[in-house]
Design a protein around this motif. Sequence first.
Motif, PDB file in Angstrom:
ATOM      1  N   LEU A   1      42.082  24.332  11.019  1.00 45.92           N
ATOM      2  CA  LEU A   1      41.254  23.691  12.207  1.00 45.92           C
ATOM      3  C   LEU A   1      39.990  24.248  12.851  1.00 45.92           C
ATOM      4  N   HIS A   2      39.683  25.613  12.371  1.00 48.87           N
ATOM      5  CA  HIS A   2      38.797  26.215  13.106  1.00 48.87           C
ATOM      6  C   HIS A   2      37.298  25.708  12.618  1.00 48.87           C
ATOM      7  N   ASN A   3      37.559  24.828  11.449  1.00 45.74           N
ATOM      8  CA  ASN A   3      36.040  24.533  11.024  1.00 45.74           C
ATOM      9  C   ASN A   3      36.159  22.652  11.297  1.00 45.74           C
ATOM     10  N   ALA A   4      37.181  22.476  12.070  1.00 47.60           N
ATOM     11  CA  ALA A   4      37.086  21.123  12.549  1.00 47.60           C
ATOM     12  C   ALA A   4      36.035  20.965  13.604  1.00 47.60           C
ATOM     13  N   SER A   5      35.905  19.402  13.773  1.00 41.88           N
ATOM     14  CA  SER A   5      34.729  18.781  14.735  1.00 41.88           C
ATOM     15  C   SER A   5      35.280  19.090  16.335  1.00 41.88           C
ATOM     16  N   ASP A   6      34.308  19.117  16.968  1.00 41.13           N
ATOM     17  CA  ASP A   6      34.563  19.236  18.199  1.00 41.13           C
ATOM     18  C   ASP A   6      35.627  18.341  18.976  1.00 41.13           C
ATOM     19  N   ASN A   7      35.397  17.053  18.439  1.00 43.13           N
ATOM     20  CA  ASN A   7      36.307  15.874  18.732  1.00 43.13           C
ATOM     21  C   ASN A   7      37.599  16.270  18.536  1.00 43.13           C
ATOM     22  N   ALA A   8      38.153  16.744  17.184  1.00 43.49           N
ATOM     23  CA  ALA A   8      39.355  17.170  16.851  1.00 43.49           C
ATOM     24  C   ALA A   8      40.185  18.365  17.481  1.00 43.49           C
ATOM     25  N   LEU A   9      38.911  19.402  17.847  1.00 44.52           N
ATOM     26  CA  LEU A   9      39.583  20.506  18.381  1.00 44.52           C
ATOM     27  C   LEU A   9      39.909  20.203  20.084  1.00 44.52           C
ATOM     28  N   ARG A  10      39.184  19.321  20.568  1.00 43.06           N
ATOM     29  CA  ARG A  10      39.658  18.630  21.715  1.00 43.06           C
ATOM     30  C   ARG A  10      40.931  18.115  21.977  1.00 43.06           C
ATOM     31  N   PHE A  11      41.040  17.300  20.712  1.00 41.02           N
ATOM     32  CA  PHE A  11      42.398  16.655  20.831  1.00 41.02           C
ATOM     33  C   PHE A  11      43.859  17.855  20.594  1.00 41.02           C
ATOM     34  N   VAL A  12      43.602  18.583  19.896  1.00 37.65           N
ATOM     35  CA  VAL A  12      44.616  19.845  19.622  1.00 37.65           C
ATOM     36  C   VAL A  12      44.689  20.628  20.843  1.00 37.65           C
ATOM     37  N   LYS A  13      43.586  20.770  21.753  1.00 31.77           N
ATOM     38  CA  LYS A  13      43.416  21.625  22.624  1.00 31.77           C
ATOM     39  C   LYS A  13      44.350  20.993  23.822  1.00 31.77           C
ATOM     40  N   GLU A  14      44.385  19.645  24.002  1.00 30.87           N
ATOM     41  CA  GLU A  14      45.213  18.894  25.014  1.00 30.87           C
ATOM     42  C   GLU A  14      46.651  18.292  24.514  1.00 30.87           C
ATOM     43  N   ASN A  15      46.927  18.458  23.175  1.00 27.25           N
ATOM     44  CA  ASN A  15      48.086  18.065  22.781  1.00 27.25           C
ATOM     45  C   ASN A  15      48.824  19.088  21.874  1.00 27.25           C
ATOM     46  N   PHE A  16      49.351  19.832  22.575  1.00 26.47           N
ATOM     47  CA  PHE A  16      50.149  21.268  21.963  1.00 26.47           C
ATOM     48  C   PHE A  16      51.497  21.009  21.931  1.00 26.47           C
ATOM     49  N   LEU A  17      52.134  19.901  22.617  1.00 32.42           N
ATOM     50  CA  LEU A  17      53.774  19.987  22.871  1.00 32.42           C
ATOM     51  C   LEU A  17      54.306  19.182  21.792  1.00 32.42           C
ATOM     52  N   ALA A  18      55.061  19.106  20.833  1.00 36.71           N
ATOM     53  CA  ALA A  18      55.643  18.470  20.140  1.00 36.71           C
ATOM     54  C   ALA A  18      56.775  17.320  20.703  1.00 36.71           C
ATOM     55  N   ASP A  19      56.581  15.951  20.412  1.00 38.84           N
ATOM     56  CA  ASP A  19      57.361  15.090  21.041  1.00 38.84           C
ATOM     57  C   ASP A  19      58.900  15.355  20.695  1.00 38.84           C
TER      58      ASP A  19
END
Length: 825
Positions: A365-383
């Motif tokens: 994911l280090h090559n992912a877009s800023d939008n994708a990185l913001r998504f994984v930044k705030e969603n790190f706890l598995a349901d």
Amino acid sequence: MESHILSLTVALLGFLSPCLTRLTPRVSFPMGSPGRHLTCFHSHNIRNTTTLLLSEDGDWLYVGARDAVLALDVSNKDQIHLRTKLDWSPSDKDLDQCSMKGKKMADCNNFIRVLQFLNTTHIYACGTFAFSPRCTYINSETVVMSFQSDEGRGRCPYDPYQRNTAVIVDEELYTGTVADYRGNRPVISRHLSEGNRVDLKLDDTLGWLEDPTFISSRFIPEEEKIYFFFSEVGTEYDFIDKFIVSRVSQICTSDVGGQRTLQRRWTTFAKAQLLCQADNELPYNVIQDIDTLPPADGAPADDTLFYGIFTSQWSVNSGRSAVCSFRLADIKSVFSGNYKVLNRDTLQWSARVQEKVANPGECGLHNASDNALRFVKENFLADDSVHSVGRSLTLVSADSYSHLTVQRVRAANSRHYIVLFLLTESGYLHKVVLLQSGAHIIEEVQVFEQPQPIKSLKLSIPKGMIYIGTSEGVVKIPTANCSFYWTCAQCVLSRDPFCGWDSVSRSCVGISDTPATLLDQDIDRGNVEEACNSVSLTDRTKFGPNKLPGASCPAGELVSVSLNEVVRLQCPAASRLSRQLWERPNSRLSSDLYLHLEDGSLSFVATPTTLGHYLCLSTENGYQQTMAIYHVKQKSSPIAQTPTSSAHPQTHPIPTTQTVTRPGSRLHTPVGTWPKKTKSRQGQTNPTLSVRGPQFSATQPSRNLTSWTKESGWRETEFQDGEPLLAVRGHCHLKEIVVLSVLLVLCLSLLITMGIYVIRPQCHSRTTPQADTPARDIRTPVDQGVLRENEFLSKCNRQASGHVSGLACNRTLTGSNSHLPNTPI
């Protein structure tokens, strides 16, 4: 309202929880017991030897201690040698600064907390260094520092009592610890990166960790991921303050951070809850330790298992420990599923409803877009939560476990079994085998007496050794203890997958020694009759080491008592899982006359009815064996006592009973005897008891023994050389005939005397003048008859007392009131 609902739920679940069945170790070895050999290393000037690093071949053990790094030579099975000691202590200036910060001087030393192989030539070490962490490189051969130490913040904790974890992969250090003096900044970070790779850590502003306690970290090469295990405050549960949950988190080793978003931060961090819980029970939510069990040969990496120890913060489970296992495939499935979303305004977690923009936890994911990185930044706890295998508990115990290690063993029956080594807070190491019917504790070994605040456990599979590091020193314990079981029955009943009965050497040996001649151990059922049905008589009667000379068969112990005296007969236990039974030949032990005590002994009042022979039997898993034989007789005067045999006197005394007791437990561990089985002439197998003492060794061959069985009564048992012992029947009756003749003469003389005594008054009354007043006897006729009867019985008893036959071993009848030695456990 929610707090009341939670309290009601906790109470209901506590009520529904089944009663805890305490698992009992089959054999217990207190510290210093000769039945379990321990090798210890300690020195008066070396303390806190708690960080262990084992070489790949198992010959060297590197130990991180207080102000020192040690190199111990452990290649010798029975010895531990200190080869090199590297002193690494803070200066006086560092100690003064630590003291000025308000810390105790005892905590201002350099406690080594990180010790990892950097490569084939160097070790990377970090220490607390007076609450100012330092790290250095050490040559693994010379144990000398190769460079000056540098700052260790974020790599090692400040507090020596704060837990941390570290692992090195491709010469890069991955750690889970705290990055500040107060311990308020927990971090999972990477260090020692070179080239285009940079050091990474978590974003402190996102709350990715909530007051964690790091337990362990494991690298899975097939996944190129490192998994961290820890406990923390579960902020997703808002109905209670500081509800503790256990976590597993992951990061990818290929992660190099984002280009604009999450620069020098993890882009692959994700975490999920570990749930160690059985149905209708409260969860064991606080993880204490965890170990990895690699998959079996040929199995995929997804079959990797993680075994962990969990405790509970609920009072209903206070003091208990549970062991749960988690499959790597289940962890991967949870991380590939949905994730919770955090509302930054209300700080409330909720399940995802919007569409996924990226897959959190996915590598690359280090090559992912800023939008994708913001998504994984705030969603790190598995349901979802990671449930234990089978959604059940592997083991539940009333003992408080703190550390564990696990191994897969191929037993003599070619089946694989999982063996756990669990260390209790009280200082005992439990060896547990997981069977289809549940967990079975093979043995427990006491490794230290005083509580240890910090300790560690390391397993060497190539050497078959376990190393335990404590504040006092290092203890080495072999994983197998097969030589302790010297009969086929005991070898099978142990249900130890490390051991097997060798039909050639007639001994219990390790499975790696002579696997071609080992019998089927029947680990799952422990059926002695089936596993040992091909064992010869010599195998069944084989003695263990240090057996008692001249005690090739159990003697019937003679117990002389007085009438109306309280008698207590001891019954040694074959193991802590055995049950003792008492029997008498041709008689029933009525509850009105006999009292069965908790320790297996039998108590009764000596009366003519209760005199005679007593047989103590021990039953375990359907297998029965004789543990002791007693003959209770009435005491006789030295004059009337006649020798019952002209056999040679006993030359080897039975050793003194040695009993050891585990502190805080009612169960005893007797040392002194072990049972064996003999074969009768009719082809039946009659159990007997063999006696051994630690200070003796056997030199005499076996003898015959007269024993009693339920089916055939008293029979003469045959041994190797065929030399008979004193039997209960079948000897010369000349002595008895003489005694009976003497008694008959005495009784006739007494009857004649009594007749004369009765006739004489009548004759005297006829010759006495009528005017005289006749002399009157103040006794009534009834009193006179009772007096005459008592005199008669008293004379008969004095003549006939002291003639009761008993059992004998080696032609000698034991004449002591002492009991048989206990059986070693």
